[in-house]
Write a protein that holds these residues in place. Sequence first.
Motif, PDB file in Angstrom:
ATOM      1  N   SER A  60      62.476  21.335  22.756  1.00 55.56           N
ATOM      2  CA  SER A  60      62.813  22.213  21.624  1.00 55.56           C
ATOM      3  C   SER A  60      63.419  21.430  20.466  1.00 55.56           C
ATOM      4  O   SER A  60      63.539  21.948  19.366  1.00 55.56           O
ATOM      5  N   ASP A  61      63.797  20.176  20.700  1.00 56.66           N
ATOM      6  CA  ASP A  61      64.361  19.362  19.630  1.00 56.66           C
ATOM      7  C   ASP A  61      63.319  18.498  18.931  1.00 56.66           C
ATOM      8  O   ASP A  61      63.664  17.618  18.130  1.00 56.66           O
ATOM      9  N   ARG A  62      62.055  18.715  19.265  1.00 55.66           N
ATOM     10  CA  ARG A  62      61.004  17.932  18.598  1.00 55.66           C
ATOM     11  C   ARG A  62      59.908  18.894  18.132  1.00 55.66           C
ATOM     12  O   ARG A  62      59.787  20.004  18.641  1.00 55.66           O
ATOM     13  N   ALA A  63      59.138  18.421  17.172  1.00 57.08           N
ATOM     14  CA  ALA A  63      58.051  19.263  16.648  1.00 57.08           C
ATOM     15  C   ALA A  63      57.035  18.369  15.968  1.00 57.08           C
ATOM     16  O   ALA A  63      57.333  17.238  15.590  1.00 57.08           O
ATOM     17  N   ILE A  64      55.842  18.893  15.816  1.00 59.24           N
ATOM     18  CA  ILE A  64      54.827  18.191  15.024  1.00 59.24           C
ATOM     19  C   ILE A  64      53.974  19.238  14.331  1.00 59.24           C
ATOM     20  O   ILE A  64      53.607  20.256  14.934  1.00 59.24           O
ATOM     21  N   SER A  65      53.662  18.983  13.080  1.00 61.38           N
ATOM     22  CA  SER A  65      52.829  19.921  12.319  1.00 61.38           C
ATOM     23  C   SER A  65      51.364  19.737  12.711  1.00 61.38           C
ATOM     24  O   SER A  65      50.970  18.694  13.253  1.00 61.38           O
TER      25      SER A  65
ATOM     26  N   LEU B 209      56.280  16.389  24.065  1.00 61.50           N
ATOM     27  CA  LEU B 209      56.890  16.685  22.755  1.00 61.50           C
ATOM     28  C   LEU B 209      56.988  18.202  22.529  1.00 61.50           C
ATOM     29  O   LEU B 209      58.026  18.721  22.125  1.00 61.50           O
TER      30      LEU B 209
ATOM     31  N   ALA C 207      68.228  18.688  14.775  1.00 61.37           N
ATOM     32  CA  ALA C 207      68.599  18.108  16.083  1.00 61.37           C
ATOM     33  C   ALA C 207      68.721  16.592  15.962  1.00 61.37           C
ATOM     34  O   ALA C 207      69.607  15.974  16.564  1.00 61.37           O
TER      35      ALA C 207
ATOM     36  N   GLU D  80      55.891  26.891  11.599  1.00 63.29           N
ATOM     37  CA  GLU D  80      55.753  25.434  11.659  1.00 63.29           C
ATOM     38  C   GLU D  80      56.865  24.757  10.855  1.00 63.29           C
ATOM     39  O   GLU D  80      57.442  23.760  11.280  1.00 63.29           O
TER      40      GLU D  80
ATOM     41  N   TYR E 136      57.976   9.745   8.430  1.00 59.92           N
ATOM     42  CA  TYR E 136      58.623   9.266   9.655  1.00 59.92           C
ATOM     43  C   TYR E 136      59.001   7.797   9.456  1.00 59.92           C
ATOM     44  O   TYR E 136      58.273   7.049   8.794  1.00 59.92           O
TER      45      TYR E 136
ATOM     46  N   GLU F 132      55.961  16.897   4.101  1.00 59.21           N
ATOM     47  CA  GLU F 132      54.570  16.910   4.595  1.00 59.21           C
ATOM     48  C   GLU F 132      53.670  16.779   3.364  1.00 59.21           C
ATOM     49  O   GLU F 132      53.949  17.401   2.330  1.00 59.21           O
TER      50      GLU F 132
ATOM     51  N   GLY G 264      51.845  12.686  26.236  1.00 58.92           N
ATOM     52  CA  GLY G 264      52.748  12.436  25.104  1.00 58.92           C
ATOM     53  C   GLY G 264      53.034  13.697  24.313  1.00 58.92           C
ATOM     54  O   GLY G 264      54.193  13.982  23.973  1.00 58.92           O
ATOM     55  N   TYR G 265      51.996  14.470  24.042  1.00 60.23           N
ATOM     56  CA  TYR G 265      52.193  15.640  23.180  1.00 60.23           C
ATOM     57  C   TYR G 265      52.699  16.883  23.914  1.00 60.23           C
ATOM     58  O   TYR G 265      53.432  17.680  23.334  1.00 60.23           O
TER      59      TYR G 265
ATOM     60  N   PRO H 290      55.756  10.938  16.100  1.00 64.78           N
ATOM     61  CA  PRO H 290      55.099  11.313  17.351  1.00 64.78           C
ATOM     62  C   PRO H 290      54.048  10.268  17.756  1.00 64.78           C
ATOM     63  O   PRO H 290      53.639   9.461  16.917  1.00 64.78           O
ATOM     64  N   PRO H 291      53.617  10.306  19.016  1.00 66.41           N
ATOM     65  CA  PRO H 291      52.660   9.302  19.491  1.00 66.41           C
ATOM     66  C   PRO H 291      51.405   9.235  18.613  1.00 66.41           C
ATOM     67  O   PRO H 291      50.924  10.257  18.144  1.00 66.41           O
ATOM     68  N   TRP H 292      50.942   8.031  18.406  1.00 66.05           N
ATOM     69  CA  TRP H 292      49.700   7.735  17.657  1.00 66.05           C
ATOM     70  C   TRP H 292      49.779   8.086  16.173  1.00 66.05           C
ATOM     71  O   TRP H 292      48.766   8.074  15.495  1.00 66.05           O
TER      72      TRP H 292
ATOM     73  N   ARG I 209      64.095  22.595  12.606  1.00 59.03           N
ATOM     74  CA  ARG I 209      64.945  22.561  13.804  1.00 59.03           C
ATOM     75  C   ARG I 209      64.963  21.153  14.419  1.00 59.03           C
ATOM     76  O   ARG I 209      66.016  20.647  14.819  1.00 59.03           O
ATOM     77  N   ALA I 210      63.794  20.522  14.452  1.00 58.24           N
ATOM     78  CA  ALA I 210      63.714  19.163  15.009  1.00 58.24           C
ATOM     79  C   ALA I 210      64.524  18.188  14.157  1.00 58.24           C
ATOM     80  O   ALA I 210      65.211  17.307  14.687  1.00 58.24           O
TER      81      ALA I 210
ATOM     82  N   ASP J 264      60.121  25.109  12.837  1.00 61.27           N
ATOM     83  CA  ASP J 264      60.132  24.196  13.994  1.00 61.27           C
ATOM     84  C   ASP J 264      60.480  22.783  13.538  1.00 61.27           C
ATOM     85  O   ASP J 264      61.270  22.078  14.178  1.00 61.27           O
TER      86      ASP J 264
END
Lengths: 352, 244
Positions: free
Chosen positions: B107-112, B103, A150, A140, A84, A131, B99-100, A71-73, A146-147, A143
């Motif tokens: 539904s195909d992306r996630a972040i903890s 995201l 995908a 969490e 990642y 993690e 950006g977030y 993800p960004p940053w 699922r990501a 989710d």
Amino acid sequence: MSNPYEALEPSAFWRSAVAERGPLGLERLWEPKFHIRPDHRIVTTGSCFAQHIGKALAARGYDWFDAEPAPPWLRGEAAARFNYGVFSFRTGNIYTPRMLLQWLKLAFEGGETELWQAEGRWYDPLRPVIEPNGFGSQGELLDARRACLASIRRAVREADVFVFTLGLTEAWRQLETEFEYALCPGTVAGVAFDPGQHRFYNAGFAELRADLEAAIALIGAENRAVKILLTVSPVPLVATASGAHVLTATSQSKALLRAVAGEVVASSEDIDYFPSYEIITHPVFRGMFFAPNMRSVVPEGVATVMTHFFEDQRRVFGAVDLPQKQEPSKKRRVKAGADVKCEEELLNAFAP
Amino acid sequence: MPSLRKLAIFGDSNLGAVRRAFDEGLVGFRGYDVEFWGAAGSEYRNIHYGKGALQAITPEAEETVLLVNRNGRKHLKTADFDTFVFYGVRLRLAEFFAGYLDLMLDSDRAISEAALGVAAAQFLQERRAVRMALLMREDGAKEIVFAYAGFPCWGVVNQQEEGRLLADVPRVVEALPEHRARLWGALERAFEELGFGFIGQPDETVVQGMFTDPVYAVEGAADKEDANHKSPRFAALLLKKRFD
């Protein structure tokens, strides 16, 4: 011709191909079946050695496919800490053909698995260390799962080349469901080891082959054009639960995986084997590519492996034009006149 | 009568809205003796931190700073104030949100939460104002509070044009309060870990996912095509979350 060996290439003879050349003079170790071009989307997954292949391809300007980008940053070391950019999707290591098949089935056929919870944190038994401290909640975790699924779907469907590095034959499974764990329960946070639930399993040739072929069939069903490139990780087992010495257990594990790869590769022109395992482990190389612990592969080993990869591709298919390094993406441009407006705003408020 | 605490409000062009809010009595900063200090546009970029003070490094920037401050304060010394508010200061939180939110709406992306916290900390480390504030804190600044000057106002310019917010992430207009709350929370914790306070944008001022309600746009915003600057009422609403 008095016998069939007379017409063979020098590479077929130990003296001319190996003994007279020495370890660093070896060539033609691989006769690639298909061209892997820089513009091909290349997916890498499997045991930890696959990480090196992915990084080396990307560094060379090949289109290594990061289907689950950070993800960004979240960058550099921090991104790596959250796994990642390590493989093409965020599964962590996939050591066995069964584990690959399990992931693919979840991605394309759906299904649920057990989840682990310990001390208020949630852990995915498919990737318990993905993690640094587990997930904050079940939601969490799901989710993130699922990501990841995908991303696997996208990687499989959009890949030109799918590289899978076979790592282990040994694994731990759930007694009733046959669910295979990424790591032995109890060795990582999330769940205590329970001999009534968790059992050791050391897969044999037939099962390894069946799982690998089933995984490849699933990939092929989603993407008929994809080419499969198999490798075997040269990294020895960190430990064995087989009862054998870890050295002989490593030999058995790697021999089986190598044999399975050979058999599967012989079955299709779209499946190939690249001998990174031999380049690192063969006695000809006298162990020079291992660190003093005789387990970790040193960077020179990875570099040698990849030199053979690129050189044999070039020899068979010709030189390729490597893409120019891409310019960093254009930053959002501030619309002309923005500074002028800013000054106006301030001057208007503070003017005497 | 208790002595007043010294408050410096430092900022970029958004400082104008605060000054007006103060002059119009929309926010009083009760208990504080207030000074404004800062510069706009290219002159803001010519403010650097060194030798225990924020200072203008060009004559033009210094001229602007003196216009803003009115007390002749060329340097804003860390030791001279009890509290610093960094208002606006080009935090560019809209980039983080764009950006977030994009995201989170996929539904195909996630972040903890853990990864989001690390990303928020990294985002802040890349802000020049935050780095200046860290130096001030090393030099003994007692309290530093960041205040975000708000998302661009909706409807002032076409945000789908190339280079504008919605050009790359059109779906962010669907973002819900819970999406924003998650990001505000991550940023608040990231600021707190650095030892700073933070005033995020009041959610009642947000429309279309991550835009400011145009009722808070600066006067004449449409004519000037200025979606970024806000009204004094907005500045007051924001600062009243922390000051009387």
